[in-house]
Structure formats: structure tokens, C-alpha cells
Design an enzyme around this catalytic site. Structure first.
Site, PDB file in Angstrom:
ATOM      1  N   LYS C 119      82.200 -32.831  75.509  1.00 16.63           N
ATOM      2  CA  LYS C 119      81.322 -33.989  75.335  1.00 16.63           C
ATOM      3  C   LYS C 119      80.101 -33.680  74.482  1.00 16.63           C
ATOM      4  CE  LYS C 119      82.628 -36.704  79.281  1.00 16.63           C
ATOM      5  NZ  LYS C 119      82.227 -37.492  80.424  1.00 16.63           N
ATOM      6  N   GLU C 213      69.578 -37.765  79.619  1.00 20.79           N
ATOM      7  CA  GLU C 213      69.976 -38.964  78.883  1.00 20.79           C
ATOM      8  C   GLU C 213      69.384 -40.199  79.516  1.00 20.79           C
ATOM      9  OE1 GLU C 213      74.218 -39.126  78.890  1.00 20.79           O
ATOM     10  OE2 GLU C 213      74.407 -37.770  77.169  1.00 20.79           O
ATOM     11  N   ARG C 314      94.551 -39.440  73.608  1.00 17.32           N
ATOM     12  CA  ARG C 314      95.862 -39.674  74.227  1.00 17.32           C
ATOM     13  C   ARG C 314      96.237 -41.142  74.050  1.00 17.32           C
ATOM     14  NH1 ARG C 314      92.446 -40.177  79.197  1.00 17.32           N
ATOM     15  NH2 ARG C 314      92.360 -42.421  79.422  1.00 17.32           N
TER      16      ARG C 314
END
Lengths: 746, 216, 468
Positions: C119, C213, C314
Site C-alpha cells: 500500500k 492519514e 485480480r
């Protein structure tokens, strides 16, 4: 002479014969047969002849016994000596206390009522008459007590708390400034892990003895490896002529040599062969330099009735104590002169030491052991390298003196001053800054211009993902196969693919955290800064000092297989910029066993760390113990290396030990186990003796996880358990938080 | 439960004192048998069960040759017709062991008839609540007394966990029939509870089995 | 075209869809199942359509060794991971292609899975490319003072954005799956929370770095469907809105396209937001040389600010809802077929301008659960299951309709997916409700209690679709 007396004498001779037979065990010997038949003849005939005749015959029989005992004594093999030492009739420490010392009080033990009846402590004194004056010279007597076969003495196999008691009273002797006489009567330590474990306690003893500021005289009768060393790091080491001092029992060596497992027994021939190959007799050890003098015993070994022997022993221990004391007392010229006093035992020498003498005592002790076993390894460095190494040493000695001792003091004062000033300025500035902020915050444009907000939304600088170490690819990761975790049945771990497991996963099971062994190279690459490692002393080479049968070949194979010349690798390197000295014991070279070469390299590395004022890290990739094929050349590395470590630590060094895979026996019970900061990599085992040896010597069946690092941690042996992948970070953290007194000075 | 009933039960077990253990493959792989039909095998041995049982077969998957060991002693009564090197799927029966019941197993069978059995209400994995788990681990299950309505188990299914209260007579957990974390079907027995008033008679049963059952 | 044999390393409806796609493309397949899954329709399908030796029992879908052992034995040439299990496991993908008997991994190159699976890396990559991300740090912070300064700036920043009660999140940078996240609403508590979290992270993950964040409230969850071949061609198949979720943040209804400004009023320029996130997603896909199907996940704030959350490397459950509104050169498209085709190395053979969109698609996830009781799964046996047949409807399910089916407890509780299409939002919703009315789902558990499902929940939520 009455018939009764004759019968008494006869019984005495019969006992003698039994003893002789015991000593020579099953072996056919014509002298013994002769004694046997003569004794039998006399026994059958003396009742039929007159008393005078019987007496005459008895005397000649006694003479024959004396004659043949002398003859047999010259035929003794090393294994016979082992049997002498183990015989219940062998003199024990109690006999010595009774006969060598003039008075004594046993401390903390009455037969089986003792914290450990196999360790005996006594305060004793030796009375010396000089002219009309009588001096009682106190000593602390410490030694293993085998007794004469009493079960509770455990054969002189001391439990950890027995050794702890010994250490306690060594410290008492130090406080009281009286010499210590230790008597080594042990087949080996009782190999259990407890609070503390065997290795843990022996290591403590060795470390403390290395710095004990009173003379220590050790007398060896039965010197069984680590158990012996626990009380034998001495300034003068005497040995009884019929004793043995060995790395392992002949049976133990034979079991290893003959690859004997379980309930099988090695053949008597192999045991005899091992006994002589191990060079364990007093003469052998004198030649190799591990003992200082031999005390001659009566033929076929000293037994309690040999009063002359005790007198001789008394003289020897007095002389030894005098010698140690005189060598360190007074100025050197005078010392030389007084040494001549030794020739005259009638002269009284005071045994208490002054401060300066204590310093010299420790210096002498260090030097004594430092010089040992130099013949037992190969120094393959060419002359140029030797000169280079020596001059580097000299340079660093000068540099360190200037840098650490002279400049340091000044700089410390200066830097303390500047730090104080800086602190003041900071407080002032902060006040100003806060009020400035409060003022400026009223204007919103101020925030927007601040670069910080920018950081909330756009890319920041980051060098954290930069590679600090060199990438390493394990050969184990190159095989396309899967591996089953040993905990799979318990934890449900799925099979792991070798290239993943030994690659990115660093040998750690991703399900349960089990650590599979990695090669020591993994650590060299992943723990130290890239390209920072420089090996030194790589030309010091292990050899076969005892010419142990078949061993030279095995050693060559190990050298070829590993490309190493010994099991110990020494490096200088860096961890996040901090310079360190590292010694690595590698498991793949003869199981990481320690012999003379390994010990020497270890000591030189410690000395380098001391000289350069660097932290010293011992990474134990695995060690099975002392290399038995080197005999006492190996065992002696226990005190030798421990002395070096103590010297370094007392000078303010930082010594960190990290255990991995399996670490056992001598090294753990000495120079590794004495570190105040010992850590283990997960899934490793630490202890004194493996399960097989424990079963054999104690009869205990230990649980399979007995030696697991978690248990070592609970027992207080180690101070933490590390994930392999965190080793670099943890070492760095340790270097930051545990810095020694003279380290990290720039 | 009456003593006579127990005797009856015991006699019935004695008539056929065997249990057939079907050994199945734990996963896919190629099979290679090491034992043959009629051979005697042993379960794990040693004070700490540190020595594995008799090697039955090797199952090789992804170049990893894994040994399959016998978990109980007995006689190999059947070997399924696989050739060396045949690929077998997971959970496939490969052989059967005729196992003579041990005292513990007989006891377990009889206790099933005497104890109050608490069964899994639903399919899923079951765990003890931490507090009870701790007590069981420290002192054994027989020191744990349960009251109706007390939360005793955690049922884990579909990545969610729910607490399960005990329902049944008050008593101690006499015997566990499952391993915490094991996947169970509905109606599987979780544990047997013994009400305090039955404790004496159950002790008698235990004694009776221990004295009468001879292990072979 | 070379004929391949594709091992389907998954279960349930996705296994069914992959097998069907293989048949459509003319490839063979091999399926796997576990004991508790033996009644699943994917087993029946494999046996009926795959011929002999097309179904193997394995010990676990999560055991790569089982999958590969079966692949070798059945002589498969490629592996399709589906979603979940090994779909985003770069180690598995790497093993498949680097083992001594290599196979094709139908998914992106493992290096891309690895890079976008991190990430922090993804966030930094986005920032490097001027793609908007959640305000806050983009690297682990170890220094407490630095963390505090950042937090303070973040509060000020949010205030400036007009957020009345700003909240920040402290996340363990090495954490994941919702572990090691703490909220802070004011600066005074920051330091103690930070210390607690760092200690936790050190213990739990062996690393005490943190990310700081902004916490974005009341956002909409949007996705961009990317499709790329192994030869450098990248296109998109529009956007999806997956905002309707369970309380545990599990998707329940997905809609394509992502917003519907034609009939719904938004507080911001919705069309532009959709265009922007597509543009940004393509930018990243091109940068990393993305080479298969993938989904770029976005959150859009109530003021219309998009932030990139993560990239799912995916095929997703909801791929069909994008496909149902898409046409390639006017023809229908199946994204799973596209994935297999491109994964095996074929070229895309069309470009963005060949792709057009029509109408609205809605996907419902039908699950035996009780939305009233915190979405607790219901366990038991399904006794009746049937659904109608319409041209605007596709249903995917592994639940047999001809016999009772006991729901296995070891997996995600999805029972069926229903995708409806309408020419506009109104029609799609109407079709959706019609389907939900007509579907029959009955069952009983051991105690005799009736099956609980989320059908009513789905009906109720249909009115909220695409409203923001």
C-alpha cells in the site's frame, strides 16, 4: 606376632590384591597371577607352619607385593589410571582435609544434609612454625567430594547450585584476602538445566575466578571437563600423578568415535584406545603445559592409608601458594630474590596480598593462560602479515591511548559545557518561536505556504527502502521442493516452498514462526552493513595436536567442504555505521566445536575489540562443545577465552552473544555463557549436555523441548529471543542501549 | 446407570474388542507403502510421545517425501490397491489398522453411556472461552464445574465467532471428546458432564474398567 | 491457437464461471474441491463438462502444494486463481512461473502484484504520477516529533477544507486487515495513542513505523475496471459503485456505471469525477506496465474529491456488472474470458474507442445472513432455490436447485450473484426488484429454524442505488 595379627595382615594383602585386580580390570597380567598364587599358597599353608616361619613367609610375601606393585605401577595404562581415580578407595577431599590441613571446619554440609553433598567447602588452616613463632595460615578449601562410594555424593558430579556455593565461598575468600585451594575430584558436572543450569553456573564461576583477587591453587585428581573447570581456573595447577584431566570420559569419547547409540556399549579396547589418545594423564598434561607440577603418588595410586603422601601433598600446596604470592609481591628484583626462599620451606610467607600485588596476580593469571595451547594450532600467517598485524596493533594501541584516554577526558569536559549552552539557547529560541507562531497563525496564507502541507498530498523524500545490506541467496533456496515444518502437526502449518522459505521468508515458517536453520552466511549478509565485513586471522588453522586417530582426515574434509580453516571466523564490520568486532562459530565446520585454533582466534578478536574500543559480538551459529579430539588443548579454551572476555569487559567493553540452532557444553559453560547480554534466535536450543548424555549420566528422561530457547529465557540463562529477521535491528538497538564505558567515542 | 448395565456393555465390547482405524491421505501426492498386510504396527512411543509410530507409507508431493506414521498400535488389516507411485487425492483411504481397544478407549465408550453428553449444535469450529480454557489447561477439565446457562464455548464459523452457553445438568466436565479448534459437524459430541451426585458411581465404573480390561 | 488446460484454483460460482469461459474459448480445464464442498455445483459441472480426470479432491484451497501437485499430475498448462485464495499472492504467482515445471499464471505478472500489493508503494507511485491519494504520510514514520508535526498539519489542513470535526488515523505501516489502526480526534490525545500503537506494532509486526492519514467520512466507494494485455495495450471498462455494503464493509450491491448524473443530482461534477478516476487509473496502469485485468479502488468524498485507495490485481466478484453494460465493437463481452485470453498471451485486438457502454447494471449478492443482527451468517441447509429466467438477468451460483444443500461453514457465505440490466437506472432498479420478488430461497437449520437471507435488505437498498 600372634596368629590374629597374621590374619589381619593377610586380610590387608587380600584387599590389596582385590584393589589391584580392580585397577587392571579384566586384563590378564602375570604379575597379578603371581601375587594371586603366592597369596593363595600362603593362605593355605600358614596354619600348618610355626608362627616364626609364617611371619617370615608373610614378610617375604609383603616384599613381593611391594616389588610387584612398583612393577605394576610402571605398567599402568591411562585407562587403569581412570579406574584408580574412580575407585572407592581413592583418597577423597575429606581425607585431604583430615591429613593435609591442621584444622578445618566444613561449611554448609553434613554428609547428605547439604545443598549439594558433592561439593565440599571448608575453612582450614595450615600451621607453620618459624623459630618459636607459630603461624596459622587460613585458606578456603573447595572441591568435589566423591567420598568412598557413598551414593549421596553423586560421584563428585556437582549440580549447578553446588558450583554456586563454591563460587559464593570463593568470593568470601576474596573478601577475607585468603588463598583458595581447590581440589578437583569430578567426572564432570551434573548436566541439568535448572535455575541456574549447569552451563550457566560454570560460566559464572569461570568469569568470577578470572578476576578473583586472591591466589588460587588447584589440585587435580579427576579433572572431568567442564565440571573440573568450574573450580580449576587457578594460578597454580598441580596434578596427582595417577589422576586424569580430560575433555571427556574415555567411554564418552569411545561412544562418539564408535558412533554408539542408545543402549549399546563401546568395546573395552576402543575405550582403552581413546583413553590413551586423549592424553589425559598427569605426564601428558605437564608436557602440554596445562598443569604446572605433578605430585607423585604411591604405586598404584594414593589411598587413605598413605600418610607420607599427604605430607608431600601438604608441602606441595604450601610451596605452590608461597610461589604464587611471592611472584606478585614487592618490587621485581626483590621478588626474584625472595623466590629463592621457596627452596626453604621453613621460611614463612604471608599469604595476604596488597592492592598492587592483587593487580599483578590478575595480570599473571591472564598471561599464564594466554600463553597456553600455542602449539596446538597452526599459525599460517606469513612473516609479512605477522609484521603488518603487529604494527597495526601498535598503531591502535597508541591511537586508543591518545584518543580514548587522553583526549577523551578533555573533550568530555568541553562537550558537557557546550551541551549546557545549547540547551539554554534552545529554550530561548523555543519561546521566541512559539510566540512567532501564535502571531503568524492569525494569517491563513501562512499555512498554505508551509511546505508541510505539501507533504500531506504529494510525494515525500524517503530513503527507507534503500538496501542497507548485501542481498544473499541461500543455496537452500535454489531447490524446487517443499519443506514440512516440524510444528505442522501441532500448528497446522502447510508445507513451505524452499525458494520462498529460504529466500524472502529468511527460513521462518510463515504459519508458526519456526526458524529453520540458515547458513551462517545469511547472517553475515543480512546483519552487517553492505561491504563492511573484513575478515582477519583467517590463516590461523585447526590441527590435530594429539594425533588422534583418523582425525586428521576428518579435519581435512571439513576444511575442504567449508573452505574455512577453523570453526571460528573473525571479522571487523559495521552495523548501521557502528564499528564492531565479530566472532562467528560456524556449525558446518566440525559442528562448531572449539579447539585451540578457535580459542586463539576468539581471544585475538576480543583483544582487537579491546584495543580498538569496539563492541564485541559473538554469533554462535551452533556449537556442539569443545572438540574432543583435541583433549585438554580444547578444554583449556574455556578458561583462556573467559579470561580474555573478562579483561575486555572490565575495561568497559560491550559483549553480546547471539545463539542460533544448537549450542551446548564447554563454550556455553564458559566464554559464551559469561556474557551479561546473551540472546537466542528463535527455535534454537541452549544447554550443557544433549538428551542422550543426560539420560546416560543422570538417568533422567528429559522432555523434547528441554533446551529450547524459551526455557533458557525462563531459566535466566539468556536475556531475550530474537526473530532472525530482526537481528540487525535488535543488535543495533542493543548497541545503542547497552554501550560499554569506552565505546562509541568519536 | 446401573452396574449391571455396565457389565453388560463391557461384555459386549469384549466380544469384539477391536476398532478399525482407516488411515487416509492428509493431502494429494504419490503413494509408496512401507508396511504390508498382517504386519504389526505401533503408535507413538516414549515418555513424551517423542518417538513416532511405525512408518506406514510415504506420500510425496512437490518433491517432499513425507512419512505417514501409525497413530495407534494394531495389525494392518487391509491395504488399498494402489501401486507404488500412484497419485492419490486428499482424504483417500489407503489402509486399515485393526486396533485392540485400550483401557482409555473402552472407558471413553462406556462413559458415553453414562455421562451427560453436550453436543455441537451446529457445524463449525469450537473453542473454550478463554477463562475456562485457562482452567482446563492449568488443572485439567475435571476441575471445571459448569452451570446451565454459563457461556462455555466459542463457535467459529464463516470467520465469525459466537458464544455458546452450556445447557444441561450442573456438573464437572468429566471427559473431552473434541480438540479445541477442530472442525465439527452438528451433533458431534463436545464433552461429557458428570453431575456431582453421579460422581461416585462413575468412579466405580472407571475402576471396574481399569481392573477388568486387559490391554493386548 | 494453442489449446491449454487451465487449473481452476478456486471454488463456487467463480470456479463455474472460469470453467464456462474455458469451454467458450476452447480450452480444457481441471477443477479442485475439498471434502466439505463436494455438493457444490462446480464439482458437478467439472465432472459433466470436463470429462474424465477433471476433478480432484484436495485438502485445502489455501494449500499451494495441493494445487500444483494436481496441476502437474493432470498436465495443466496454466492456473487461474479466481478471486480470494491465491489471486493476489505474488509468491504463489512467482512460484507458478519459476518452478522447475513452469505454468502460466492467469493474472498480472508477479512483480506487479507485489508492487501494487504494497500500500505504501502504491501510494507513493500515485503521488509520483500526480494521482490524488488520502492526505497524510506516504512513508512509515518512526520519529515521534515528525509524527506529531504531521498530525498537527493534518488537523489544520482538514479545518481549512471546512471539515468541522477532523479525525486522523494512525496506522501501523506493517499492519493489515484492519489490524493496528487507531483514530484520534484531537491533538491532546495524539501522543499517547501514538505510543500505544507503536508498542503494539512493534510487538505484533516487529516494526513500529506508522502512517498518519486523514479519515474521510461518508464517502462513496468507486472502482475502475482495467483490462490490459501482455503487449502493452491498456483499456478500461468503465466504473462501478460499490457503496452499499454490510456493516463489516462487505459489498452487497454493485452498480455500473459509478455515478448517474442523468437523473441523480450530485453536489459535484459527477461526470468529471468518473472521467478523472478513469484517467488516473490508466495512468498508473501504463506506468507499471499492467498486463491483465485489475480494479482500481477509489473513495470519493461528499465534496467530490477522489482518493486512490488500492489496486486489486485480480478479477473481482463484480466483474460481470461492468461487462453487462459494455460492448466491444458492438458485441457482448465476458471479462473472465478476456482475462484468460490475455493471460495466455493473446493480444487485446481492440482499443478504447471500440468499447462502448449501454444502460445500467446492478449486481446483488444473495447471502444467507441476518442484516438485522449485524449480518450474522445463517447456517443450515437450503431446501429450495430457484429463480426466474429473463433476457436482462444473469445468475451465478454453485447452489444446486435439484437437491438440498448444506452451506459449508469454512468459506465466504455468498450463495448467488444476480446481475440485472436496464436501459437506464429506473429500468435496472425495476428489473432488480422484480428479480428479488421472484427468487425463491428456503431452508432450515438443525433446530428447525427458517433460513434467513438478505433479500429484503437488498430490496430496501435498491432505492438508494447511486444516490450520494
Amino acid at each position: 606376632m600372634l596368629l590374629l595379627d597374621i590374619e589381619k595382615e593377610l586380610q590387608f594383602l587380600e584387599e590389596k590384591l582385590t584393589y589391584i585386580k580392580d585397577i587392571f580390570a579384566h586384563k590378564q597380567n602375570e604379575n597379578i597371577l603371581l601375587l594371586e598364587s603366592k597369596l593363595k599358597d600362603f593362605k593355605n599353608s600358614y596354619k600348618n607352619i610355626n608362627l616364626a616361619e609364617a611371619k617370615r613367609k608373610l614378610n617375604s610375601l609383603k616384599d613381593l607385593f611391594t616389588f610387584l606393585e612398583n612393577k605394576l605401577d610402571r605398567q599402568l595404562t591411562p585407562m587403569d589410571k581412570v579406574r584408580i581415580v574412580r575407585h572407592p578407595q581413592r583418597i577423597c577431599l575429606k581425607d585431604i582435609l583430615e591429613n593435609v590441613y591442621d584444622n578445618y571446619t566444613e561449611i554448609g554440609g553434613q554428609d547428605e544434609y547439604s545443598i549439594d553433598p558433592s561439593m565440599l567447602i571448608a575453612r582450614a588452616y595450615i600451621t607453620r612454625k618459624v623459630g618459636k613463632k607459630i603461624y596459622n595460615q587460613p585458606v578456603m578449601v573447595i572441591g568435589q567430594e566423591k567420598g568412598h562410594g557413598e551414593e549421596f555424593r553423586n560421584g563428585g558430579s556437582v549440580k549447578p547450585w553446588g558450583n554456586a556455593k563454591a563460587l559464593q565461598y570463593m568470593k568470601v575468600a576474596e573478601r577475607e584476602n585468603i588463598p583458595i585451594h581447590t581440589y578437583v575430584f569430578t567426572p564432570g558436572a551434573y548436566p541439568i538445566e535448572d535455575y541456574p543450569g549447569a552451563a550457566q553456573q560454570i560460566a559464572r564461576n569461570l568469569y568470577e575466578m578470572a578476576g578473583l583477587k586472591v591466589p588460587i591453587i588447584a589440585v587435580f585428581s579427576e579433572g572431568g571437563s567442564g565440571g573440573a573447570e568450574a573450580i580449576a581456573l587457578a594460578d597454580m595447577r598441580l596434578m596427582l600423578s595417577h589422576g586424569y584431566y580430560s575433555v571427556i570420559s574415555p567411554e564418552g569419547a569411545a561412544a562418539i568415535e564408535g558412533r554408539i547409540r542408545g543402549k549399546e556399549k563401546a568395546s573395552p579396547e576402543l575405550i582403552e584406545q581413546c583413553a590413551s589418545q586423549l592424553k589425559m594423564t598427569a605426564d601428558d598434561n605437564l608436557v602440554m603445559g596445562y598443569i604446572d607440577r605433578i605430585i607423585k603418588e604411591p604405586p598404584l595410586g594414593a589411598r587413605p592409608e598413605h600418610f607420607d603422601f599427604f605430607k608431600q601433598l601438604r608441602n606441595e600446596v604450601i610451596k605452590a601458594t608461597d610461589e604464587v604470592v611471592l611472584r606478585v609481591r614487592g618490587i621485581s628484583l626483590f621478588r626474584y630474590l625472595v623466590l629463592r626462599k621457596l627452596k626453604n620451606p621453613e621460611i614463612y610467607v604471608r599469604w595476604a596480598l596488597g592492592a598492587k600485588a592483587k593487580e599483578r596476580l590478575l595480570e599473571n593469571r591472564y598471561r599464564k593462560f594466554r600463553k597456553m595451547s600455542q602449539h596446538a594450532y597452526i599459525d599460517g600467517r606469513n612473516n609479512l602479515t605477522k609484521i603488518k598485524d603487529k604494527s597495526e596493533e601498535l598503531f591502535w594501541a597508541g591511537y586508543s591511548l591518545l584518543h580514548y584516554d587522553i583526549l577523551r577526558r578533555h573533550k568530555q569536559v568541553v562537550s558537557q559545557l557546550t551541551e549546557d549552552i545549547k540547551g539554554e539557547i534552545h529554550v530561548l529560541l523555543n519561546r521566541a518561536k512559539t510566540s512567532y507562531h501564535k502571531f503568524m497563525c492569525r494569517f491563513s496564507w501562512f499555512h498554505k505556504r508551509k511546505a508541510n502541507v505539501c507533504q500531506l498530498l504529494s510525494l515525500s523524500d524517503w530513503d527507507g527502502h534503500k538496501q542497507e545490506t548485501t542481498p544473499y541467496l541461500s543455496p537452500q533456496a535454489k531447490v524446487d521442493k517443499t519443506i514440512t515444518c516440524p510444528n505442522a502437526s501441532k500448528e497446522g502449518c502447510l508445507d513451505l516452498w524452499a525458494p520462498d522459505l529460504f529466500g524472502e521468508m529468511a527460513g521462518v515458517c510463515s504459519y508458526c514462526g519456526h526458524h529453520f536453520p540458515m547458513e551462517h552466511e545469511w547472517y553475515l549478509y543480512n546483519v552487517f552493513d553492505a561491504h563492511s565485513l573484513r575478515e582477519f586471522n583467517q590463516d590461523i588453522e585447526a590441527t590435530n595436536p594429539l594425533d588422534f586417530a583418523n582425525f586428521s582426515h576428518k579435519l581435512e574434509t571439513a576444511k575442504k567442504k567449508t573452505g574455512q580453516k577453523s570453526a571460528c571466523l573473525t571479522f571487523e564490520g559495521k552495523i548501521k555505521g557502528i564499528e564492531v568486532v565479530v566472532a562467528v562459530l560456524t556449525a558446518k565446520f566440525r559442528g562448531g566445536t572449539v579447539g585451540a585454533a578457535e580459542g586463539e582466534k576468539f581471544i585475538r578478536a576480543v583483544e582487537k575489540a579491546r584495543l580498538k574500543h569496539r563492541p564485541f559480538i559473538a554469533y554462535v551459529h551452533g556449537t556442539a562443545g569443545i572438540r574432543i579430539q583435541e583433549g585438554t588443548n580444547g578444554v583449556i579454551q574455556m578458561p583462556r577465552c573467559t579470561l580474555a572476555i573478562r579483561n575486555y569487559l572490565e575495561a568497559g567493553g560491550l559483549y553480546i552473544v547471539v545463539y542460533d540452532t544448537n549450542s551446548y557444553a564447554g563454550p556455553v559453560a564458559s566464554f559464551l555463557g559469561c556474557s551479561p547480554y546473551q540472546f537466542a534466535i528463535r527455535s534454537s536450543n541452549i544447554g550443557f549436555a544433549g538428551p542422550g548424555v543426560i539420560k546416560e549420566t543422570t538417568g533422567l528422561e528429559i522432555p523434547p523441548d528441554y533446551h529450547k530457547a524459551y526455557h533458557a529465557l525462563s531459566r535466566g540463562h539468556i536475556q531475550g529471543i530474537w526473530d532472525r529477521r530482526q537481528m540487525r535491528a535488535n543488535l543495533y538497538q542493543a548497541l545503542l542501549t547497552m554501550g560499554g564505558r569506552y565505546l562509541y567515542y568519536h | 446407570m446401573k452396574t449391571s448395565n455396565i457389565k453388560e456393555l463391557l461384555d459386549k465390547i469384549k466380544e469384539n474388542p477391536y476398532k478399525t482405524i482407516v488411515v487416509k491421505t492428509p493431502h494429494c501426492g504419490t503413494i509408496e507403502f512401507v508396511v504390508g498386510e498382517g504386519e504389526e504396527v505401533k503408535g507413538p512411543r516414549g515418555k513424551y510421545k517423542e518417538q513416532p509410530g511405525t512408518l506406514l507409507a510415504y506420500l510425496t508431493r512437490e518433491n517432499n517425501q513425507k512419512p505417514l506414521y501409525a497413530q495407534e498400535r494394531g495389525i494392518i488389516s487391509k491395504i488399498y490397491p494402489f501401486q507404488k507411485g500412484d497419485f492419490v487425492e486428499a482424504n483417500t483411504p489407503i489402509l486399515e489398522i485393526k486396533h485392540y481397544l485400550t483401557k482409555e478407549e473402552v472407558l471413553e465408550l462406556i462413559l458415553k453411556e453414562t455421562l451427560y453428553l453436550f453436543r455441537a449444535p451446529e457445524k463449525g469450529k469450537y473453542y473454550f472461552v478463554p477463562e475456562i480454557d485457562k482452567r482446563i489447561k492449568a488443572k485439567g477439565c475435571q476441575k471445571v464445574k459448569l452451570h446451565p446457562g454459563e457461556e462455555v464455548l466459542i463457535l467459529s464459523r464463516m470467520k465469525r465467532e459466537t458464544f455458546l452457553p452450556y445447557e444441561g445438568p450442573e456438573g464437572i466436565i468429566y471427559h473431552l471428546y473434541f480438540k479445541p479448534g477442530q472442525s465439527l459437524n452438528a451433533e458431534d459430541i463436545l464433552f461429557g458432564v458428570c453431575p456431582p451426585e453421579d460422581l461416585e458411581s462413575i468412579k466405580e465404573v472407571v475402576l471396574k474398567v481399569k481392573s477388568e480390561w486387559e490391554e493386548k | 491457437m494453442k489449446k491449454h488446460k487451465i487449473l481452476v484454483a478456486n471454488r463456487g460460482e467463480i470456479a463455474l464461471r472460469i470453467m464456462q469461459a474455458c469451454l467458450n474459448l476452447g480450452h480444457d480445464f481441471v477443477a479442485v474441491y475439498t471434502e466439505e464442498d463436494k455438493e457444490s455445483l462446480h464439482c458437478r459441472f467439472a465432472q459433466e463438462k470436463g470429462g474424465e480426470k477433471s476433478l480432484f479432491k484436495i485438502s485445502s484451497y489455501q494449500d499451494a502444494n495441493e494445487i500444483l501437485a494436481v496441476a502437474d499430475y493432470s498436465q495443466a498448462t496454466a492456473i487461474h486463481p479466481g478471486y480470494g485464495f491465491f489471486a493476489e499472492d505474488y509468491r504463489f504467482a512467482r512460484r507458478v512461473v519459476t518452478r522447475s515445471k513452469p505454468l502460466i499464471f492467469i493474472g498480472p505478472n508477479w512483480k506487479i502484484i507485489k508492487e501494487l500489493g504494497d500500500k505504501i508503494q502504491t501510494k507513493r507511485l500515485a503521488r509520483k504520477l500526480d494521482v490524488p491519494t488520502v492526505p497524510g504520510s506516504d512513508r512509515p514514520i518512526y520519529d515521534e516529533l515528525e509524527a506529531e508535526e504531521l498530525a498537527r498539519d493534518l488537523f489544520i489542513f482538514q479545518k481549512e477544507q471546512g471539515i468541522e470535526h477532523p479525525v486522523i488515523l494512525i496506522k501501523a505501516s506493517a499492519g493489515g486487515g484492519g489490524m493496528g489502526i487507531e483514530e484520534v480526534g484531537d491533538m491532546d490525545r495524539f501522543r499517547s495513542v501514538l505510543r500505544r500503537l507503536r508498542n503494539y506494532a512493534q510487538r505484533q509486526f516487529g516494526n513500529d513505523g506508522v502512517l498518519i492519514e486523514q479519515r474521510v467520512f461518508d464517502f462513496n466507494h468507486l472502482e475502475v475496471q482495467i483490462v490490459a494485455d501482455r503487449h502493452g495495450q491498456v483499456v478500461h471498462f468503465g466504473t462501478r459503485n460499490c457503496t452499499i455494503q454490510s456493516t463489516g464493509r462487505q459489498k452487497r450491491i454493485e452498480v455500473a456505471p459509478g455515478f448517474y448524473p442523468k437523473t441523480i443530482n450530485y453536489a459535484f461534477d459527477a461526470q468529471k469525477v468518473l472521467q478523472d478516476i478513469v484517467k488516473y487509473s490508466l495512468r498508473i496502469a501504463r506506468e507499471v506496465k499492467y498486463d491483465n485485468v485489475g480494479t482500481w479502488e477509489w473513495i470519493v468524498s461528499p465534496t467530490g474529491q477522489p482518493f486512490l485507495m488500492e489496486v486489486n490485481t485480480r478479477i473481482q466478484v463484480e466483474n460481470g456488472v461492468s461487462a453487462i453494460i459494455s460492448r466491444v465493437k458492438g458485441q457482448e463481452v465476458n471479462l473472465i474470458e478476456e482475462q484468460i485470453r490475455l493471460g495466455l498471451g493473446e493480444k487485446l485486438n481492440y482499443s478504447q474507442k471500440d468499447i462502448s457502454f449501454q444502460g445500467v447494471g446492478i449486481e446483488y449478492r444473495i447471502i444467507a445472513e441476518s442484516p438485522e443482527e449485524n449480518f450474522t451468517p445463517w447456517v443450515g441447509t437450503i431446501t429450495r432455490f430457484s429463480y426466474p429466467n429473463y433476457p436482462w438477468l444473469q445468475v451465478f451460483s454453485h447452489v444446486p436447485q435439484d437437491k438440498p444443500y448444506e452451506i459449508p461453514t469454512d468459506f465466504d457465505p455468498n450463495l448467488a450473484l444476480a446481475i440485472v440490466w436496464g436501459k437506464d437506472l429506473e429500468e435496472a432498479k425495476r428489473h432488480g426488484l422484480k428479480f428479488l420478488e421472484e427468487v425463491v430461497l428456503e431452508g432450515e437449520n438443525k433446530k428447525g429454524e427458517k433460513l434467513k437471507s438478505n433479500l429484503n435488505f437488498l430490496k430496501a437498498k435498491t432505492s438508494e442505488i447511486l444516490v450520494f
